[in-house]
Design an enzyme around this catalytic site. Sequence first.
Site, PDB file in Angstrom:
ATOM      1  N   PHE A 374       0.813  -1.220   0.000  1.00 47.27           N
ATOM      2  CA  PHE A 374       0.000   0.000   0.000  1.00 47.27           C
ATOM      3  C   PHE A 374       0.848   1.274   0.000  1.00 47.27           C
ATOM      4  O   PHE A 374       0.487   2.270   0.624  1.00 47.27           O
ATOM      5  CB  PHE A 374      -0.954   0.004   1.203  1.00 47.27           C
ATOM      6  CG  PHE A 374      -1.572  -1.330   1.492  1.00 47.27           C
ATOM      7  CD1 PHE A 374      -2.307  -1.994   0.515  1.00 47.27           C
ATOM      8  CD2 PHE A 374      -1.378  -1.959   2.706  1.00 47.27           C
ATOM      9  CE1 PHE A 374      -2.864  -3.240   0.762  1.00 47.27           C
ATOM     10  CE2 PHE A 374      -1.925  -3.217   2.950  1.00 47.27           C
ATOM     11  CZ  PHE A 374      -2.665  -3.855   1.983  1.00 47.27           C
ATOM     12  N   CYS A 375       1.973   1.238  -0.692  1.00 49.56           N
ATOM     13  CA  CYS A 375       2.888   2.392  -0.757  1.00 49.56           C
ATOM     14  C   CYS A 375       3.300   2.849   0.645  1.00 49.56           C
ATOM     15  O   CYS A 375       3.429   4.051   0.911  1.00 49.56           O
ATOM     16  CB  CYS A 375       2.264   3.552  -1.521  1.00 49.56           C
ATOM     17  SG  CYS A 375       1.953   3.194  -3.257  1.00 49.56           S
ATOM     18  N   ALA A 376       3.502   1.890   1.543  1.00 51.55           N
ATOM     19  CA  ALA A 376       3.951   2.196   2.911  1.00 51.55           C
ATOM     20  C   ALA A 376       4.847   1.055   3.385  1.00 51.55           C
ATOM     21  O   ALA A 376       4.624   0.466   4.449  1.00 51.55           O
ATOM     22  CB  ALA A 376       2.751   2.366   3.839  1.00 51.55           C
TER      23      ALA A 376
END
Length: 445
Positions: A374-376
């Site tokens: 999730f782009c984290a």
Amino acid sequence: MEHINFLSPYKDFVVGVDTKVPLADQTFTTAINFDNAATTPPFDCVMNDLVEFSPWYSSIHRGAGYKSQYSTKLYEESRKIISSFIGADMDYHSIIFLKNTTEAINKLSNKLLALHKDGVVLSTCMEHHSNDLPWRNKYTVDYIAVDKYGELSMEDLKNKLISYGKKVQLVTITGASNVTGYINPIHEIAELVHQHGAKLLVDGAQLVPHGPVNMKPVEHPQHIDYLVFSAHKMYAPFGTGVLIGPKDTFRESPPDYTGGGTVQFVSHDHIKWLDPPEREEAGTPNIMGVLALSSAIKKLLSIGMAQVESYERALTRHAYESLSNIPNVELYTNKSHLHRTISIIPFNIKGLHHSIVAAALSKEFGIAVRNGCFCAQPYLQRLLNVSAEDSEEYMKDPTLPMPGMVRLSFGIYNSIEEINILTKALFHISRNRDLYLQKYNIQEI
């Protein structure tokens, strides 16, 4: 748990809720979308408003024609609508329209160089890449820790503010995590940050669409200095982001994007820039996207942001309780903290890679979720206890299946009925793990 309707009372507000999608067995089913943290479908009223406006569509600013004047009027009125929505002060703040939250944070990271180039920026270990990477190549960056549940450590924030002293110029923090849904106490943080002479940026991409948000008056100790968010996560497509901050921030240096629409006067020897916000909106602005956001905000206000928050929280509690009863499901949000989350639930099924679970839900049941990091990635690595050594291996070998999770994220049009369909699907997947391991190859998904 409070009683809510089996069907959402807001279902008919959005476009595409009855769309049929194909399944692996060549049949069709009504799509269920639990990927709202990435992008929401548009409100029906948004699409209607844009169709009604389209005959009047024209390039804004400096046009003498009636359509241009009318388009400009609506565009500028949108700033007032947004200001009222989140409690900004039009005399003090600039409301700048960009493509999305990512571009807004990148712009702010550029603009603050004139003020804080040698300062320290405190980010956190729970940030989306968009509120991490833009700061790294410009400033000294340190990260506020999270606890074993993935929640922000206020104690570590206090310690770092004391340790760095006046060097800290900005604390930049997500209003709500796009992974766990945890809501950070932004006003408490703002007061603490201000006591140490720094300013606060809130990444509101996940917070603003899901409940009441107020920047508070400028003189208030809990005032939010900078706020960013995206239209596409709040039922308004067409690519608009919002950056809100003090006008003085944008007067200190030339715009980072220059060209048409940014200048008052130009010769080969001189440039006189326009005042903000116009100087930060180079080129022809996205008026359709801006009007879509204004329309969506009006609709959300008619529902009531407190009601949006209450309804989605009830959905989340029902989903959490349902998933808790499914064998082999691992949940990554702390049950006792659900009253401090937005409508996100991350999970895994033991023995199945997250990509297999997501593919099975889509291809066998027509249920859309998101899976991965999730782009984290730094945050996921902490939540999943990925060691530094393992991280090195992933860096060396991109063919290794990446660790991650499956994420459910709800909107106001989702329903108890849809969650019950999801629960049955996950029961089936959990009880037939060997079948899905054979059917879906990780490398091919």
